[in-house]
Enzyme design. Sequence first.
Site, short mmCIF file in Angstrom:
data_model
loop_
_atom_site.label_atom_id
_atom_site.label_comp_id
_atom_site.label_asym_id
_atom_site.label_seq_id
_atom_site.Cartn_x
_atom_site.Cartn_y
_atom_site.Cartn_z
N ASP A 120 -0.63 -3.77 5.21
CA ASP A 120 -0.27 -2.40 5.56
C ASP A 120 -0.14 -2.22 7.06
OD1 ASP A 120 -0.36 -1.72 2.90
OD2 ASP A 120 -2.34 -0.80 2.98
N ASP A 178 3.50 -2.33 -8.85
CA ASP A 178 4.12 -3.64 -9.07
C ASP A 178 4.15 -4.03 -10.53
OD1 ASP A 178 4.11 -3.61 -6.32
OD2 ASP A 178 2.53 -5.11 -6.10
N GLU A 199 -4.47 -6.70 1.57
CA GLU A 199 -3.76 -5.43 1.51
C GLU A 199 -3.78 -4.70 2.84
OE1 GLU A 199 -1.34 -3.04 0.72
OE2 GLU A 199 -1.94 -3.89 -1.21
N SER A 225 3.41 -2.62 -1.95
CA SER A 225 2.48 -2.47 -0.84
C SER A 225 3.12 -2.87 0.48
CB SER A 225 1.23 -3.31 -1.06
OG SER A 225 0.33 -2.69 -1.92
#
Length: 661
Positions: free
Chosen positions: A340, A423, A336, A562
């Site tokens: 990002d 999601d 993640e 994300s």
Amino acid sequence: MHCIPGVWKGALKRCRKLFPRCFGVAYFKRNKKMKSKASAAKAGEFAVPRISTLALALSLACIGMAAHAGTDTSNWVSTKTDAFLPRVQTHDSTGVAVTADKVAVDMAQGEEKSVTVALQLRNKAQLDSFVKELYTPGSSVYHKFLTPAQFAAQYSPTQAQVDAVTAHLSKAGFKNINVSSNRLLVSADGTAATVKQAFNTSLKRFTHEGRNVYANETAAQVPPELATIVGSVLGLQNAAIHHVTHSGLHSTQKSIVQAAAGTETSHTPVQYPGIYGAVSTPAASNAVVGTISEGDMTYTLNDFQTFLSNNPSLPKLTPTVVYVGSQSSDESGEVEWALDSQVIYGASGGVKQLIFYTASSMEDAPLTAAYNAAVTANVASVVNVSLGECEASAKSSGSQAADDAVFEQAVAQGITFSVASGDAGPYNCDTDSQGNPGVANTTTKKKTYDVSEPASSPYVTTVGGTALFTTSAGAYNGQAVWNEGTAQTGDGSAVRIWSTGGGFSKYETAPSWQTSSIVGTGHTTRGLPDLVFDAASASGTYIYITASNNGGTAAGVVGGTSMAAPMFAGFWSRLESAHGNNLGFPNSALYAAIPSNASLVFPVTSAAVDGDAIDYNGWSTTYPGMKANASGWSAATGFGSLNVDKLNAYITANPTVFPAK
């Protein structure tokens, strides 16, 4: 015993009187057989005979009972932290579904437990009015953003109010009491016993979703003199936590096929500016962007440098890591945080600085503290959040109210939070045995739609996802609502959906800029998302990641909202940089401009899965969730995706809607 604080000595005396059976030879007693004053002095006020562990535990329980017995809580007032234990659906030892209060056991009274008390904003009605005027063209305060000091002086709790809260915590036995610089959050270390003493609720333990967790039995309460000061108490449960919102490829998922020409293919982060029309808009070299993360950032920083080495057109940069609270060694979120940071930097073309505001865990209190750290620092003009949890859980724990206070301060200071919509389609509160959302197993559940928090806050820009189609030359060629159908969960216990989050909040009032003419009549709560960008796995992005020991090579394609949220954060930082970092929170201006200027966005077009038209984010045509629109706003795809260059030109030409630098 001199080691017992004075506050407990009175409790001890009351305990000996109220519960004499606890104080036989098993407990501390004055040793009348001491042969000299010297031996008495050496032994201390009380001599300690040989006692059993059970007797000591009973004695300590007596002390806690006696201490609390002297406090009248009959007129105490409930905070915004509800009784969490009864709302958790779990299973007993035989596998039968029950609420957690049926199987939970008391947490040991001496078990350490930290809390964060979220205080209420002062002059809230005035703040709401100011924020509205701040983004109203022609207003006397239009875009006159506040500094953190100005905000604290006008809208934070007073020092006297904070002192009243800290005194209450100290009296209950809490230690290490710390107050945030904006006086909105008060953290403290204590035990289950001090939680009971301070908030009149017990903590109980149980097993849930494969974890040993705890939750508060009743609503957290405070004395009436603190009722208008304390908003909620965070840290009283960890049964519901936040989840990252990225998606990989799933063996059973379906490919989305656009009716027109164009294919769904993967990209690298540096290709997205060309796809979404960020060609003439300069890179975000004057903007600072923050992103919320958790755990150990060592791998993330290494992966970011690998990303830069493989994209020499981007300027070199060493991100900054701000650990909020204690530093965790957790590395489970590495995919993640790599996603990002690399997407933000690729979409922005390079920012002045990239800051990770890193929480100590995925629980409510640490994440609220991380949001607050980004706001009070007042350095980043854009902050990305690729996390979320069931909105009902956030409402019940009190974190939704606490987050809103922080986000409203951000809006007042001109900071934009970009938040992933999730999601799990419209099923953010239906989870598998590991807590992953998106499971809708029954007909009833398939009709019960919900959204994610903090995506539902009216003080953030919420970003959903699409399936992106491009030409053979890599140019934009359409997009459809992201809905890849269903796949079996990782533990094999259920089937979940992989689809963009979207819908209407059950608790947040619709902001003034979401008028019925835009979101539809009959909707009085916050609708989301506001915008969308690429999120489908098949059209996702390659990232560099070493946490899986793959040597820094490109990982498998990663998608999810994300990816969409940091993409918006990168693009918005370009626009902020080009206009003196004076644009601020964009929602009211976007909702005013886009309906009459369709060219500012790339619309969402129709697509198909196995020949069936896909224009929804739900389970099926029978249970569609939220429908997408080919034009205008929808609760599945917002307004569509920004055409960055055209919006940049519009901002320059329309300073009464977007102020020029």
